[in-house]
Structure formats: structure tokens, C-alpha cells
Design an enzyme around this catalytic site. Sequence first.
Site, PDB file in Angstrom:
ATOM      1  N   LYS A  38       0.839  -1.207   0.000  1.00  8.50           N
ATOM      2  CA  LYS A  38       0.000   0.000   0.000  1.00  8.50           C
ATOM      3  C   LYS A  38       0.873   1.255   0.000  1.00  8.50           C
ATOM      4  O   LYS A  38       0.671   2.182  -0.799  1.00  8.50           O
ATOM      5  CB  LYS A  38      -0.910  -0.002   1.232  1.00  8.50           C
ATOM      6  CG  LYS A  38      -1.642   1.320   1.491  1.00  8.50           C
ATOM      7  CD  LYS A  38      -2.366   1.302   2.821  1.00  8.50           C
ATOM      8  CE  LYS A  38      -2.979   2.649   3.163  1.00  8.50           C
ATOM      9  NZ  LYS A  38      -4.074   3.030   2.257  1.00  8.50           N
ATOM     10  N   ASN A  84     -15.627  -8.837   0.777  1.00  8.82           N
ATOM     11  CA  ASN A  84     -15.456  -7.384   0.751  1.00  8.82           C
ATOM     12  C   ASN A  84     -14.273  -6.978  -0.113  1.00  8.82           C
ATOM     13  O   ASN A  84     -13.850  -5.832  -0.106  1.00  8.82           O
ATOM     14  CB  ASN A  84     -15.271  -6.840   2.179  1.00  8.82           C
ATOM     15  CG  ASN A  84     -15.324  -5.319   2.230  1.00  8.82           C
ATOM     16  OD1 ASN A  84     -15.989  -4.683   1.423  1.00  8.82           O
ATOM     17  ND2 ASN A  84     -14.592  -4.725   3.153  1.00  8.82           N
ATOM     18  N   TRP A 109     -18.701  -6.573   7.426  1.00  4.88           N
ATOM     19  CA  TRP A 109     -17.363  -5.987   7.366  1.00  4.88           C
ATOM     20  C   TRP A 109     -16.589  -6.164   8.664  1.00  4.88           C
ATOM     21  O   TRP A 109     -15.565  -5.535   8.880  1.00  4.88           O
ATOM     22  CB  TRP A 109     -17.456  -4.523   6.952  1.00  4.88           C
ATOM     23  CG  TRP A 109     -17.842  -4.385   5.506  1.00  4.88           C
ATOM     24  CD1 TRP A 109     -18.118  -5.396   4.629  1.00  4.88           C
ATOM     25  CD2 TRP A 109     -17.999  -3.180   4.763  1.00  4.88           C
ATOM     26  NE1 TRP A 109     -18.444  -4.900   3.387  1.00  4.88           N
ATOM     27  CE2 TRP A 109     -18.380  -3.543   3.443  1.00  4.88           C
ATOM     28  CE3 TRP A 109     -17.871  -1.833   5.081  1.00  4.88           C
ATOM     29  CZ2 TRP A 109     -18.611  -2.587   2.454  1.00  4.88           C
ATOM     30  CZ3 TRP A 109     -18.111  -0.883   4.081  1.00  4.88           C
ATOM     31  CH2 TRP A 109     -18.468  -1.259   2.785  1.00  4.88           C
ATOM     32  N   GLU A 153     -24.292   3.354  -5.833  1.00  2.68           N
ATOM     33  CA  GLU A 153     -23.176   3.472  -6.770  1.00  2.68           C
ATOM     34  C   GLU A 153     -23.721   3.296  -8.171  1.00  2.68           C
ATOM     35  O   GLU A 153     -24.423   2.338  -8.450  1.00  2.68           O
ATOM     36  CB  GLU A 153     -22.130   2.387  -6.476  1.00  2.68           C
ATOM     37  CG  GLU A 153     -20.909   2.444  -7.381  1.00  2.68           C
ATOM     38  CD  GLU A 153     -21.108   1.785  -8.722  1.00  2.68           C
ATOM     39  OE1 GLU A 153     -20.559   2.311  -9.716  1.00  2.68           O
ATOM     40  OE2 GLU A 153     -21.823   0.782  -8.813  1.00  2.68           O
ATOM     41  N   HIS A 177     -13.601   6.727  -6.122  1.00  2.17           N
ATOM     42  CA  HIS A 177     -12.449   5.857  -5.898  1.00  2.17           C
ATOM     43  C   HIS A 177     -11.281   6.221  -6.805  1.00  2.17           C
ATOM     44  O   HIS A 177     -10.220   5.593  -6.742  1.00  2.17           O
ATOM     45  CB  HIS A 177     -12.849   4.398  -6.108  1.00  2.17           C
ATOM     46  CG  HIS A 177     -13.883   3.940  -5.120  1.00  2.17           C
ATOM     47  ND1 HIS A 177     -15.240   4.081  -5.367  1.00  2.17           N
ATOM     48  CD2 HIS A 177     -13.782   3.408  -3.886  1.00  2.17           C
ATOM     49  CE1 HIS A 177     -15.913   3.617  -4.325  1.00  2.17           C
ATOM     50  NE2 HIS A 177     -15.056   3.208  -3.412  1.00  2.17           N
TER      51      HIS A 177
END
Length: 776
Positions: free
Chosen positions: A19, A126, A578, A683, A712
Site C-alpha cells: 500500500k 469485501n 465488514w 453506486e 475511488h
Amino acid sequence: MVQSSILGFPRMGVNRDLKKATEAYWAGKLSQEDLLAEGKRLRAEHWKIQKDAGVDIIPSNDFSYYDHVLDHIQLFGATPPRYTQHNLDPIDEFFAMGRGHQKPQTDKGPAVDVPSLEMVKWFDSNYHYVKPTLQDDQKFKLNANPKPVAEFLEAKEAGVVTRPVLLGPVSFLTLGKADRGQKVDPIDLLQDLLPVYEELLTKLKEAGAETVQIDEPVLVFDLPPRVKNSFKPAYEKLGNLGDKAPKLVFATYFGDIVHNIDVLQSLQNLYAIHIDAVRNPEQLETVIGALGPKQTLSVGVVDGRNIWKTNFKKAIEKVEVATQKLGKDRVLVASSSSLLHTPHTLASEKKLDEEVKDWFSFACEKAKELTIIAKAVTDGPASVRDEMEANAKSIEARATSKLTNDPKVKESQAKITDEMFERKSPFPTRIAQQQSSLNLPMFPTTTIGSFPQTKDIRIQRNKFTKGEITAEEYEKFIEKEIQEVVKIQEELGLDVYVHGEPERNDMVQYFGERLTGYVFTTHGWVQSYGSRCVRPPIIVGDISRPEAMTVKESKYAASISNKPMKGMLTGPITCLRWSFPRDDIHQSEQAQQLALALRDEVIDLEAAGIFVIQVDEPALREGLPLRSGLAREDYLSWAVKSFRLSVAGVKDSTQIHSHFCYSEFQDFFSAIAALDADVLSIENSKSDAKLLKVFVDEAYPRHIGPGVYDIHSPRIPSEQEVKDRVQEMLEFLSPEQLWIDPDCGLKTRQWPETKAALTNMVNAAKFFRAKYAKAN
């Protein structure tokens, strides 16, 4: 001998190293050479972890800088023309498909402005994958330096012989779609795609690969006949490569394949079949009966989707069902799916209570579990007696712990009545009162909740967590951030405000930290999409709300704003999905406990003067069983009831919103309607507006805010682009129904792009207000 195998390993590294590297590269702070070097280091580190744990069959090509499906898009030359025309470097073209690419014209080249490809949930997880987007005249061509081959050779050079992982051709196409303006049915491209697989498999064999894992997870779906019937000819063709190709391990996961057992019976030319015996252990006997006389069965008994310690006794019993019928040489012990969905290692957790920590197993620990189970089946349980005894002790300790059961929660559940699931009046009565009290214009604008979480916010939160600043100092800082967010919304001209959520670390963790029954990790990160990682809370016991969780910040924000302030909550199903849920009671019980806690919060928000309350349920679709039938109907029933229980305690004049991101809602529309939310935001920016037709077909009466731009991506949509999107929506929705908002929360974005995008969004709303005012 029973061998152990892993279907895939987490990519991010022990400290979210990937990341950090990718985001530094995107920011221009890390060179491409250094990014690639970091990827190579992580791959080597992960192979070594698995080898040191004693795993026999270790995967390669499970690593990705963004998404493994996106890797395959580029691998097969299926990059849409709008990305290839800019002559970007391959890795920048790769990232452009994942997150969009926008840069102004310079002396060195023309302007580039391309949005990202559509991103949707990977089955019922997820994790999000980038959807293959195909053309009517689609041509496939294998990349000149195929990633699976390169990474196999890289591992080989590091002293690790791996099993490369590929997404199978039927799943690749079934999970794809026709590009906008195109009509192709992706499965019609199978015969064009298979030669690329043949070439790739041949190259892998030449590189030294003996086996290849080829994932066909769509086999767990109820498939259209044309898709289902495509497996046999596809794998006959690949199987006919014989010694020119590695032996194929055909992998399924996340469900059972009994309903498609005839497909399995047609694949007896393949070396091995993998099944998920954690999710659906009852399929084991049927699958064994469908195997060919020489086929191997890979039995997934270590959960790739949750963090609980594997019950060795039960896992061994499952594997022995297979070994007793097939022999030990024809059985593999495996993870149920890739371990991508689990945190890296439990060893990093220094603050977890030792009692609770003993119940968990993350990816590195699961690797070791696999080797213990394989040895127990091969040499007998006595060969791992100490490990078996310790495991049994852990399982028993969890089952009898006082942390698990709370009688007061059970009492509250017993007192639930039918009236608690119903709003006081039907929607027409409610919306009339809401319009009178809120006084909103046509095409009202709002955001989905969060605003950018700046570096300063993260620093101050970290200081507060470490005790370096007082609660009073932190509260003043948060109030200052809220003041700034309210001021910005005033300047932008939004109609319904949010407080921006500066105090929240994560939309589920924040609530979990304020509820009983949860525990939290410090390093339990899991990849959600691209570089985005989440740290799911863990539900270990019964759930309740000791005190108000969000009222203070929302009440303060409302006191300083001149427009309606929206309270922001995460819904019961999303809090459940989640998190890592309990596996000792049904998920419906956990959802109901969460709903009761949220119901109290919703009522307290209303009492504090918050008359617009959003209860987000982006994970509602994610929890949907993958196949139609009673299980799906049962899930939708308790999921909808949980949402309604959480919101139905308010007055008619209080407006309830809910939000769904990446939801292919057309296949469970009845449940969405049954939520009875006054306003639904979804969305939609990367989806075809025609998907909104279901709202017309079903005569959906309530208000809808389909997202007008993708949050995003850092890309800024133009005002005209937003207008075009709204105009498309008005082909399916009435002006009175339509809200204008982004796709999702703005937490991950930067302020300059956020302000610019919202300015264009608000201007587009004003344009349509003026247009319809003249028409009337």
C-alpha cells in the site's frame, strides 16, 4: 502422503508495505524501479513464510499491484482502446484501468483523461475486482512477458517451486461485461480466448511448472446453460495439451458445486479438483463420487475468509472422509480459498487480550495449521499430539468463555415486537412531512458522509490514541475540523450537510469500538481494493450499546449549520459483514443485536435535533447467498428486518437515507424496496444508467440518488460530464425522485479534487433546477 497447499496469500505485507509503495508511486515519490523492487521483495518474503511453515504447495501469480483480475485483463491483451491510445507505460496503463488517469497537456504530450473500469465485489467478499470490459471485435493476445511465467521463474530462482495461479477462462469471461456501446456476450469470446490459455500453459510448462491452479469460482453460481455448457469443451481443449502443459488443479470456492456436478463429471481429464469444505462441507461425498479414477481432490478445510482457529479434530475428520475413499496420495489439504481475505500474521498483535488472541489464526498461522493437519492425516494424530491438545484446549476455552454470552442482550432480543419493524406511516405521508420541514429544492445535493481524512487528522487521532493529547484537546480539534467542513459545504452550496466524520477511523471499526462484544487488532489489515486496506473488527460475543456513539459530533455540527445536518451510521448488516463474525451462532442473531444497538442511536440522534439520518448498508448485496433458493430468501428476510428494526423508531418527519456501493441491485430489488428507506443512494457512476430501469419496472416510489461520479479515482469529472450523467438518469427516474450525490464517501480523496468535483456536481444540479423551473 497427504500434501498441504495454499490457494493464495495476502499481498500487502506485514506492515501494509505494498500500500505504502503504490501510493508513493502514484504521488511521484517513488520510482517505478523502486516500486517493482518492493513487489519482488514482498513476493520473496511471502514465499519464504509459506516454505518455512512447511507448506508443500505454494502459490505464485497470486500477487498483484492492484487486482488479480486486472492482471489478467492486461495479460490477455484485453485492455480497452481508451487506455491503449495514450501510449502509457504498461504499469501506468494498468493503474489507469484500476483508478483512472488524468493529467493536463504539457510540452511532453497531450492531455489524458480516462476514468477507471468498473469495480465490483468479488463474490460475497469485501474484496473488489476490476471487471473485464470487452469489445464486439475483441482480440486476445498473450503479453510478451507473461506475469505468471515471470513470477514462477522468480520463485524458482529464490529456491521455491510454486504452483502458478490463473483465473480460468470461463470465470474471466463470465465475470466480465460488454463495454459501453458494445453488444458482445462475453462467453461468446471463449474460443478466441482459449488459444491464449494454451500458449500460456505451454510457456509455464517450458519454465518448469508441474501443476497450475486454475480458478473457476463461477461454478458455485446458478449458471445460464450457455456458460455451464462451455466448461466441457474448454477444458477438453486445455486438457488435450497433454505433456505440453502442466497438470491442472481446477479450483472452486465460496460455495458448493453439487448443482453443477455434471460439469465436474465432464472434467475427469484434469489432474485435481479443489472444493471449499469450510463453506459447504456437505458437498464432499458427492464430489468424491464424481471424480475420475485417478483424479486428486484438494479439500479446503482451513478457512480463507475468517480468523478463527481451525478446529483440528473436525478438519481431520473431513480430510479422512476423502482419504478413506481415495487414498492418501490422491488428497491435498488446502485453504478453503485464497488467504487474501485474512490479515497477515497474529504475531503483530501485541495488545490483544491473551485469552481472546488464543482463539485466532491469521494467514501465517493458517499456513502452519495446514501442515499440522496434513501431518496428522498422513502419520496419525499422535504425530502431532501436542498441537492437537493445545488446539482442543483453545476451542473449548472459547466455547465456555464469559466474554461470549450476555444475558441482558438476550433479554432485549426476547422483547422485540412486530411493531418495532414498521414506520408509523407509509411513504407518501412521510415524504410530505419531510418536504415541509426540510424545505429542500428539486434535485437536492448531498454527500455520502465522509470528507477527506487529512494527514493532520490522522496525526491528531494517533496522538490521542497514544495519550499524547487530552480528550479535551482532541475534542476541540474535532470541532475545528467540523467547523471547516460545514463552512466548505456552505461555500459549495450543498443542500444537506454532513459533519465529515473526522473523528472516525473506519465506518465499522468506529462503531465496534463503542459496542460491547467486539475486539480490535492493531495490524489486522485486509485488502479491500487497490491500495485500500481495512482492519475488520472481530465479533467475539453478544453486542450492545453502552452509550451514545455519534450524537455529540452530529449535534455540534447541526448547531453551527444553516442547512439540514445528516447523521451518519453504519447499518447492522454492514457492521456484521465488514467484521469477522462469530462462527458459533447464526449471523441473523448477530445482525439483530446490532440492529437493537443502532435503533437506540437513531432515536437519540432524532432527539438531539438530527432529522436526516443515513444508515449505510453497502454490504447488503455482499451477504446475499450466491445461489437463488431458500437460503437467499431467508437471508434477505432477516437482513431487511434488521435494517427496519434499526430505523423504524423515528417520527414520520425524520428522513431515513441508506447507501449502497458496488451493488448489482437488480437481482435483489424486492429487498431494497422492502427496506422502506425514504432516500436511497447507490453506486452508479461506472455502471450503465440502464440498470436504473428496474426502478421504473418496479414502480419504485421513493427517492433515489444514483452516484454521478466515481470517488475511488482522483479524476475530477467535468460539469458537462455530470450533466450528461444526470440526463441519462432522468430517462429512468422522475425529477421529483432524483438526488444528486457522489458514488460514495470522500474519505480517501484529497481536498482540491474533492472541492472541484463537488463544485461541478452542484452546478449541474443548479442547471437542472433552472431547466425544470422554466418547464413548469
